[in-house]
Design a protein around this motif. Structure first.
Motif, PDB file in Angstrom:
ATOM      1  N   THR A  79       0.826  -1.206   0.000  1.00 24.45           N
ATOM      2  CA  THR A  79       0.000   0.000   0.000  1.00 24.45           C
ATOM      3  C   THR A  79       0.860   1.255   0.000  1.00 24.45           C
ATOM      4  OG1 THR A  79      -0.098   0.164   2.408  1.00 24.45           O
ATOM      5  CG2 THR A  79      -1.776  -1.215   1.327  1.00 24.45           C
ATOM      6  N   VAL A  80       0.249   2.353  -0.394  1.00 26.17           N
ATOM      7  CA  VAL A  80       0.928   3.650  -0.364  1.00 26.17           C
ATOM      8  C   VAL A  80       1.331   3.983   1.069  1.00 26.17           C
ATOM      9  CG1 VAL A  80       0.622   6.127  -0.732  1.00 26.17           C
ATOM     10  CG2 VAL A  80      -0.197   4.507  -2.440  1.00 26.17           C
ATOM     11  N   GLU A  81       0.474   3.632   2.011  1.00 26.77           N
ATOM     12  CA  GLU A  81       0.782   3.897   3.425  1.00 26.77           C
ATOM     13  C   GLU A  81       2.030   3.148   3.876  1.00 26.77           C
ATOM     14  OE1 GLU A  81      -3.240   4.986   2.501  1.00 26.77           O
ATOM     15  OE2 GLU A  81      -2.316   3.015   2.313  1.00 26.77           O
ATOM     16  N   GLU A  82       2.195   1.921   3.420  1.00 28.87           N
ATOM     17  CA  GLU A  82       3.393   1.161   3.756  1.00 28.87           C
ATOM     18  C   GLU A  82       4.644   1.800   3.155  1.00 28.87           C
ATOM     19  OE1 GLU A  82       2.767  -3.465   4.075  1.00 28.87           O
ATOM     20  OE2 GLU A  82       1.632  -2.679   2.364  1.00 28.87           O
ATOM     21  N   ILE A  83       4.511   2.274   1.922  1.00 29.21           N
ATOM     22  CA  ILE A  83       5.640   2.939   1.259  1.00 29.21           C
ATOM     23  C   ILE A  83       5.993   4.217   2.007  1.00 29.21           C
ATOM     24  CG2 ILE A  83       6.393   4.128  -0.849  1.00 29.21           C
ATOM     25  CD1 ILE A  83       4.631   2.081  -2.392  1.00 29.21           C
ATOM     26  N   GLU A  84       4.974   4.982   2.403  1.00 26.87           N
ATOM     27  CA  GLU A  84       5.224   6.222   3.143  1.00 26.87           C
ATOM     28  C   GLU A  84       5.907   5.941   4.478  1.00 26.87           C
ATOM     29  OE1 GLU A  84       1.339   8.009   3.320  1.00 26.87           O
ATOM     30  OE2 GLU A  84       1.625   9.034   1.396  1.00 26.87           O
TER      31      GLU A  84
END
Length: 92
Positions: free
Chosen positions: A62-67
């Motif tokens: 997810t984008v949240e994991e990348i962030e």
């Protein structure tokens, strides 16, 4: 073969997840003749990204994991946003 691709931390690379995929990617890069310095950087980045994103197997990230991984790595939120846009093809 592994020793040629992973010049540093060979044991660490062998024991980290997604070895096959990292070997394939590094093999692809080495065929295209990037500099030795660039290969060393990418080698380290692959290992660090694998650790930060807890990549035990192939899955959607997810984008949240990348962030969250980027914050741990020390990249600003603005840089993350620009990277995501670039990946998605919205900017160059």
């Amino acid at each position: 073969m592994l020793a040629q691709l992973f010049k540093r931390n060979l044991n660490h690379h062998q024991n980290a997840p997604l070895l096959k995929e990292r070997v394939e990617y590094m093999s692809f890069l080495s065929i295209n003749n990037p500099t030795e310095f660039r290969l060393k950087l990418i080698e380290g980045y692959l290992l660090r990204a694998t650790e930060l994103l807890r990549l035990e197997d192939q899955r959607i990230i997810t984008v949240e994991e990348i962030e969250a991984a980027a914050v741990k790595w020390g990249i600003s939120r603005k840089s993350i946003f620009n990277l995501i846009l670039k990946i998605r093809g919205y900017c160059r």
